[in-house]
Design a protein around this motif. Sequence first.
Motif, PDB file in Angstrom:
ATOM      1  N   ALA A   1      40.303  -0.553 -47.954  1.00 46.23           N
ATOM      2  CA  ALA A   1      41.615  -1.155 -47.688  1.00 46.23           C
ATOM      3  C   ALA A   1      42.724  -0.451 -48.468  1.00 46.23           C
ATOM      4  O   ALA A   1      43.866  -0.369 -48.001  1.00 46.23           O
ATOM      5  N   PHE A   2      42.405   0.078 -49.650  1.00 51.42           N
ATOM      6  CA  PHE A   2      43.391   0.761 -50.488  1.00 51.42           C
ATOM      7  C   PHE A   2      44.019   1.941 -49.753  1.00 51.42           C
ATOM      8  O   PHE A   2      45.201   2.247 -49.952  1.00 51.42           O
ATOM      9  N   PHE A   3      43.283   2.600 -48.915  1.00 51.07           N
ATOM     10  CA  PHE A   3      43.741   3.836 -48.274  1.00 51.07           C
ATOM     11  C   PHE A   3      44.460   3.568 -46.948  1.00 51.07           C
ATOM     12  O   PHE A   3      44.937   4.503 -46.309  1.00 51.07           O
ATOM     13  N   ASP A   4      44.559   2.313 -46.557  1.00 49.06           N
ATOM     14  CA  ASP A   4      45.139   1.944 -45.264  1.00 49.06           C
ATOM     15  C   ASP A   4      46.434   1.175 -45.488  1.00 49.06           C
ATOM     16  O   ASP A   4      46.428  -0.004 -45.831  1.00 49.06           O
ATOM     17  N   GLU A   5      47.578   1.837 -45.248  1.00 50.73           N
ATOM     18  CA  GLU A   5      48.874   1.204 -45.494  1.00 50.73           C
ATOM     19  C   GLU A   5      49.176   0.072 -44.521  1.00 50.73           C
ATOM     20  O   GLU A   5      50.065  -0.742 -44.772  1.00 50.73           O
ATOM     21  N   THR A   6      48.448   0.016 -43.406  1.00 52.78           N
ATOM     22  CA  THR A   6      48.686  -1.062 -42.438  1.00 52.78           C
ATOM     23  C   THR A   6      47.850  -2.294 -42.738  1.00 52.78           C
ATOM     24  O   THR A   6      48.026  -3.338 -42.109  1.00 52.78           O
ATOM     25  N   ASN A   7      46.959  -2.184 -43.717  1.00 54.59           N
ATOM     26  CA  ASN A   7      46.141  -3.320 -44.122  1.00 54.59           C
ATOM     27  C   ASN A   7      47.028  -4.372 -44.794  1.00 54.59           C
ATOM     28  O   ASN A   7      47.906  -4.034 -45.596  1.00 54.59           O
ATOM     29  N   GLU A   8      46.814  -5.647 -44.494  1.00 54.21           N
ATOM     30  CA  GLU A   8      47.708  -6.695 -45.006  1.00 54.21           C
ATOM     31  C   GLU A   8      47.795  -6.724 -46.538  1.00 54.21           C
ATOM     32  O   GLU A   8      48.892  -6.817 -47.083  1.00 54.21           O
ATOM     33  N   PRO A   9      46.676  -6.648 -47.275  1.00 52.07           N
ATOM     34  CA  PRO A   9      46.812  -6.625 -48.737  1.00 52.07           C
ATOM     35  C   PRO A   9      47.642  -5.442 -49.230  1.00 52.07           C
ATOM     36  O   PRO A   9      48.482  -5.592 -50.118  1.00 52.07           O
ATOM     37  N   MET A  10      47.439  -4.259 -48.619  1.00 48.55           N
ATOM     38  CA  MET A  10      48.189  -3.091 -49.073  1.00 48.55           C
ATOM     39  C   MET A  10      49.652  -3.165 -48.668  1.00 48.55           C
ATOM     40  O   MET A  10      50.517  -2.632 -49.371  1.00 48.55           O
ATOM     41  N   LYS A  11      49.963  -3.822 -47.566  1.00 52.75           N
ATOM     42  CA  LYS A  11      51.372  -4.008 -47.208  1.00 52.75           C
ATOM     43  C   LYS A  11      52.109  -4.735 -48.324  1.00 52.75           C
ATOM     44  O   LYS A  11      53.243  -4.377 -48.689  1.00 52.75           O
ATOM     45  N   ASP A  12      51.493  -5.777 -48.850  1.00 52.99           N
ATOM     46  CA  ASP A  12      52.119  -6.540 -49.925  1.00 52.99           C
ATOM     47  C   ASP A  12      52.239  -5.703 -51.195  1.00 52.99           C
ATOM     48  O   ASP A  12      53.284  -5.696 -51.861  1.00 52.99           O
ATOM     49  N   ILE A  13      51.181  -4.981 -51.539  1.00 52.38           N
ATOM     50  CA  ILE A  13      51.210  -4.146 -52.742  1.00 52.38           C
ATOM     51  C   ILE A  13      52.253  -3.047 -52.608  1.00 52.38           C
ATOM     52  O   ILE A  13      53.030  -2.785 -53.544  1.00 52.38           O
TER      53      ILE A  13
END
Length: 455
Positions: free
Chosen positions: A306-318
Amino acid sequence: MKKSFSTIWLAVAATLTFSLPSCSDNDHQTDAEEITRPAAAIVNRTECSGFWRYDFTYGTVDADGKTPITLSAAIFMTPDVHDKHVQAKGCGLLNHYTITADHQRPTNVTSGLTLEGVLANTNYIMIESDGFGFGIDAPHSQRYLQGRAAARVNIDAFLAGRQLLKEEGFEFGDVTLNLGYSQGGHSGMWVNRLVAEGYRSDELPKIDYCIIGGGSYDMYSHYRYLAAENLSQYPVALPLILSGMIDAGGYKVKNEDIFDDGLVPYLTELFDTKQHDTDYINSFIYDHYGTTKDQGLPIDQLVKQAFFDETNEPMKDIIYHLKQNSLVYEAWTPDKTDRITFVHARTDEVVPFLNQEKMADFLLANGYTAFDIDDSSKNLHTNTGFYYVLKATACLSAFVPAGQKDAWSAAPQVSTYDIYRPDGRLVCKQTTLIDAYRMLPPGVYVINGKTMVKE
């Protein structure tokens, strides 16, 4: 001794109450008149090796911009300034570098061969907050790299400390410095921004000189660089940054959304207990995911995909909070800072030089040209921090504020000392702490009858 000192602090904190208006941190509150602060209080005076340290408590607000909290901070000054034999040139706001263990806090510094000890010997008085999560505030989270929040509490500490000095009868020049390396470089630039926005402008109208280095000024670009490289050479930094942004988002993202399942159970012990320094945490991570001989660890061993995927919801928030706490995504100009000197190594493996490039491009694009960049260090991040201290002292020695040439010509000379090994062997004769910091290898020394350690 530690127990009794903590007890004193807690007793003082219990007597300090104050109220603030309800507001969001995003409101960029700047009106100091709306805030009622408790009186700051000196709680300890310690004669250290080559300087005096005054510990004090002061009122400020938490990262949300509205919750009242009491933090601790320290004032550092030379013996001559302390004894009022000379007048200090002015006061420096010191933004501390990354620490993870409570014993590393500014209010525990006793060695002259430290950032605080060396800079105090420039004949400026240095004022440094313990910040979030250390000293009196140790049970709370660190709020790592939350720029506006850190700058606000650092400015509040600086103004409280300066007022305490006046109440103690100290006189000092009307010069304000802004200093810091690494995490301190990031928060130092945020201090420039808050001053430009007018935060407590009646008390801190401008900054005369800013010397900072190694700061993560563009954390989003930093993230993209790390994700593309899939390599961390200083693995403690990644959990610190991600945890700081998860905290900034109100914990909508959970550790288990981002971190490797094997690492998640250790995060509280490593980062929230405040018992372990960065060297210990780095070694712990290497021991579990590689070896200490490694030149770096693949990031995908520490985090989930998930860290490498900018479209992932957790990473969007981060990523939203990475940009909010960077300094290059909203237009502003440090027009109330007379000059900035940056120190950043192109070989920095912890905070890539792209941070410096992005910051310089941003300043120029916003019409600010009163800065210079020293990129001459060929070292990695930590050793460039040592160079930063020497660079800062050299810059301050040569610095003359506009219109104060005559007053500066009569400035006191920096004190010199005989420096011994614990066995009584003289290793340096009549040497300044600045030169000792530069020349001496790590070890234990006796200076002015006091034992100090250079790490």
